[in-house]
Write a protein that holds these residues in place. Structure first.
Motif, short mmCIF file in Angstrom:
data_model
loop_
_atom_site.label_atom_id
_atom_site.label_comp_id
_atom_site.label_asym_id
_atom_site.label_seq_id
_atom_site.Cartn_x
_atom_site.Cartn_y
_atom_site.Cartn_z
N ALA A 134 0.80 -1.22 0.00
CA ALA A 134 0.00 0.00 0.00
C ALA A 134 0.83 1.27 0.00
CB ALA A 134 -0.93 0.01 1.22
N SER A 135 2.14 1.16 0.19
CA SER A 135 2.95 2.36 0.41
C SER A 135 2.88 3.34 -0.76
CB SER A 135 4.40 1.98 0.68
OG SER A 135 4.96 1.29 -0.42
N GLU A 136 2.77 2.85 -1.99
CA GLU A 136 2.72 3.74 -3.14
C GLU A 136 1.39 4.48 -3.24
OE1 GLU A 136 3.71 1.65 -6.68
OE2 GLU A 136 5.80 1.30 -6.09
N ARG A 137 0.38 4.02 -2.47
CA ARG A 137 -0.93 4.66 -2.51
C ARG A 137 -1.22 5.43 -1.23
NH1 ARG A 137 -4.72 -0.29 -3.84
NH2 ARG A 137 -3.13 -1.38 -2.61
N VAL A 138 -0.23 5.57 -0.35
CA VAL A 138 -0.40 6.31 0.90
C VAL A 138 0.36 7.62 0.81
CG1 VAL A 138 0.10 6.32 3.37
CG2 VAL A 138 -0.76 4.24 2.28
N GLU A 139 -0.38 8.72 0.86
CA GLU A 139 0.24 10.03 0.80
C GLU A 139 1.16 10.22 2.00
OE1 GLU A 139 -1.04 14.77 0.57
OE2 GLU A 139 -2.57 13.18 0.54
N GLY A 140 2.37 10.68 1.76
CA GLY A 140 3.33 10.92 2.82
C GLY A 140 4.28 9.77 3.07
N ALA A 141 4.03 8.62 2.45
CA ALA A 141 4.90 7.47 2.69
C ALA A 141 6.33 7.73 2.21
CB ALA A 141 4.34 6.23 2.00
N ASP A 142 6.47 8.57 1.21
CA ASP A 142 7.81 8.86 0.69
C ASP A 142 8.58 9.82 1.57
OD1 ASP A 142 6.23 11.05 0.16
OD2 ASP A 142 6.81 11.24 -1.95
N SER A 143 7.94 10.35 2.63
CA SER A 143 8.62 11.25 3.55
C SER A 143 9.22 10.53 4.75
CB SER A 143 7.66 12.34 4.04
OG SER A 143 6.60 11.77 4.80
#
Length: 370
Positions: A134-143
């Motif tokens: 789900a990480s690519e569809r969770v806003e803020g995961a790249d932070s």
């Protein structure tokens, strides 16, 4: 660091005490177990995907003044058609491993409080997916700080981290500088640790010792610790209670200890932080959407909310853990008393996979059973 209940019972007199620890103190290995739930109301504005979000987590993440309670009430206040309900299974993620293996319903959307070793256990014991990528569809995961990422398949998103360290009484012993120094006569009968089979901090300390001593040398090292009088107790709570009772001048705990123990009337000399070999063992906590979630979109919305700067600062203070998101500085009491090690060490998912179970079994057979 599941220890709030103990500290409340112990009557901690600390200025500004609002903290809850979240990742490393409780038992997580027994199979099966019972489940309790807490359900609350809903207020606020509408959500794009309303309904009930069922969050599985550990018990000390919920309740008054906790990170979980703040997340629940704030998330609900912003989404008038959403209710957050907590489930707190006694055996943690093992309950969902067992249910998945048996083909039983999961009955939860999100798991909060997963660490690297537990994810390894999930993947080793199950052929079917328990968690969804789900990480690519969770806003803020790249932070999230890259150093805290521990799932190579993008299912688990870290939301905080703690560091295992020693807490010691500087009036009774000098600060031990290295793992090897714990074997010296000056530290005989001086250290309390937790059982790595049952306890998150105990397991983390064992893994830290393997990092230092190597897979060929850690059992010999632990035998020398035993010969020097190390005391192995079941979990964080009895271990810390024994330390508070002055049964030994050192205990395995967390580098955020002084966030709890500071202020008028507190003897800070008994709450010094020791970073062996200038290190601390990092044990990040993560959240993951169940593959069988009934409300996956809402689960991802909640994960995005957890990663906002405001939520990250609140989690740090209330869970007594460091934020996972880059650039978040809680400040205040937390910023003053929470100590980070000069060097953070940890085992990766790949390093633990196929190994951690054997390491713990060998340790239990040779050390804990004696």
């Amino acid at each position: 660091m599941k220890r709030r209940t103990f500290l409340s019972r112990a009557g901690v007199g600390v200025a500004g005490l609002t903290a809850l620890t979240g990742c490393m103190g409780g038992s997580s290995d027994p199979d099966g177990g019972t489940m309790t739930s807490e359900t609350g109301g809903k207020t606020g504005t509408a959500s794009s995907s309303g309904g009930t979000l069922t969050v599985a987590t550990y018990s000390s993440f919920t309740g008054e003044d906790t990170a979980g309670n703040w997340l629940k009430s704030t998330f609900e206040s912003e989404r008038s058609d959403v209710t957050v309900e907590f489930q707190t299974p006694d055996s943690g993620v093992n309950q969902y491993i067992q249910r998945k293996f048996q083909g039983a319903p999961i009955d939860a959307d999100l798991f909060v409080g997963l660490n690297t070793g537990e994810l390894v256990r999930v993947d080793q014991q199950l052929d079917d997916r328990l968690f969804a990528a789900a990480s690519e569809r969770v806003e803020g995961a790249d932070s999230v700080k890259p150093s805290l990422q521990f799932d190579p398949n993008g299912r688990v998103i870290p939301y905080d981290t703690g560091y295992i360290s020693l807490v010691y009484d500087e009036g009774a012993v000098d600060e031990p500088q290295t793992f090897d120094s714990l074997l010296e006569p000056a530290y005989e009968d001086g250290l309390i640790v937790q059982n790595a089979q049952q306890s998150d901090p105990g397991r983390a300390f064992l893994l830290w010792s393997i990092k230092q001593q190597g897979t060929d040398g850690y059992l010999d090292y632990w035998q020398q610790l035993v010969d020097n009088g190390v005391q192995i107790l079941s979990d964080w709570e009895p271990a810390y209670q024994a330390y508070m009772n002055e049964e030994a001048p050192m205990v395995v705990s967390y580098s955020t200890d002084q966030v709890y123990y500071h202020g008028e009337g507190v003897d800070m000399s008994r709450h010094q932080i020791g970073f062996l070999d200038d290190q601390g063992y990092a044990n990040p906590e993560g959240m993951a959407q169940f593959a069988d979630a009934e409300n996956p979109e809402l689960a991802r919305e909640f994960m995005s909310f957890v990663l906002t700067d405001e939520a990250q600062a609140e989690i740090a203070v209330r869970n007594v853990q460091f934020p996972a998101v880059e650039g978040v500085e809680p400040g205040g009491t937390f910023g003053k008393y929470a100590l980070e090690p000069p060097e953070a060490v940890t085992f990766s998912y790949e390093e633990l996979s196929g190994n951690v179970g054997g390491w713990i079994e060998e340790w239990a057979r040779q050390i804990a059973s004696n």
